[in-house]
Design a protein around this motif. Structure first.
Motif, mmCIF file in Angstrom:
data_model
loop_
_atom_site.group_PDB
_atom_site.id
_atom_site.type_symbol
_atom_site.label_atom_id
_atom_site.label_comp_id
_atom_site.label_asym_id
_atom_site.label_seq_id
_atom_site.Cartn_x
_atom_site.Cartn_y
_atom_site.Cartn_z
ATOM 1 N N ARG A 167 0.733 -1.026 0.092
ATOM 2 C CA ARG A 167 -0.147 -0.034 0.070
ATOM 3 C C ARG A 167 0.787 1.121 -0.035
ATOM 4 N N GLU A 171 0.823 4.128 -2.890
ATOM 5 C CA GLU A 171 0.740 5.467 -2.646
ATOM 6 C C GLU A 171 1.701 6.462 -2.954
ATOM 7 N N SER A 177 -4.194 8.014 -3.674
ATOM 8 C CA SER A 177 -4.759 7.702 -2.469
ATOM 9 C C SER A 177 -5.475 6.102 -2.374
#
Length: 210
Positions: A167, A171, A177
């Motif tokens: 993640r 990002e 996002s």
């Protein structure tokens, strides 16, 4: 028309589950423009069952093709020619959640891809990605393709076991996002989907993006 175009980094990454999840959190209609594969059931049927929404919130597909394969080939084998001009949803007063087929560079016709449909509909894109090994490359490539076309990217939804380092990389390197993470659910129901709270206000996001 306002809402989201749900696409994925690949096939079987969870676009239909994410579409159902969106419909548990939004007063929106669902539309699958091109359905390739009807066994054991269509994505429209799955979404309606999971989200437990009324039939009027499921808009009819433009094309339903029997075989589960890339739409251009499924259409060829069915003796059907997909007309991009027919890929416009019926009028609705609600937000709309449109689910693509496969990934963005899956062909729909001899010259058009899923990404061309996303551009045609002018909806912000929600990109669905796996959380597991390989997702960084697939997700960043997909983000790059969207940005080269100038398409608005609302965010990424990750499916699978929690993987914080993947993640963080998506990002950081994708400058995007992650708006939700959907874990493996022991029971896939409306209640279990409702428990997954989006990290951004979905309605505001849908209405605010160009």
């Amino acid at each position: 028309m306002q809402g989201f175009f749900v696409t994925g980094t690949d096939t079987d990454v969870g676009k239909t589950i994410v579409s159902a999840w969106l419909l548990t959190h939004l007063d929106a209609d669902y539309w699958k423009p091109v359905q390739a594969g009807t066994e054991p059931e269509t994505d429209s049927v799955t979404v309606r069952k999971l989200a437990e929404i009324s039939a009027d919130r499921i808009l009819p597909e433009a094309y339903v093709l029997p075989l589960a394969m890339a739409p251009h080939e499924a259409a060829r084998r069915a003796g059907v020619t997909i007309d991009m001009a027919k890929l416009e949803p019926p009028a609705t007063n609600r937000l709309i959640v449109v689910e693509g087929a496969g990934g963005m560079l899956v062909p729909l016709t001899d010259s058009d891809y899923v990404i061309d449909l996303a551009a045609q509909l002018e909806l912000p894109v929600l990109l669905v990605a796996r959380s597991t090994l390989g997702t960084i490359n697939h997700t960043l490539l997909s983000i790059e393709a969207l940005r080269r076309r100038g398409l608005p990217l609302a965010g990424v939804v990750m499916n699978g076991p929690e993987t914080p380092h993947n993640r963080a990389a998506i990002e950081r390197y994708g400058a995007v996002s992650v708006i939700a993470e959907i874990p493996w659910l022991p029971e896939l129901t409306r209640a279990s989907l409702l428990e997954i709270e989006p990290e951004l206000d979905l309605e505001k996001l849908a209405r605010a993006m160009p």
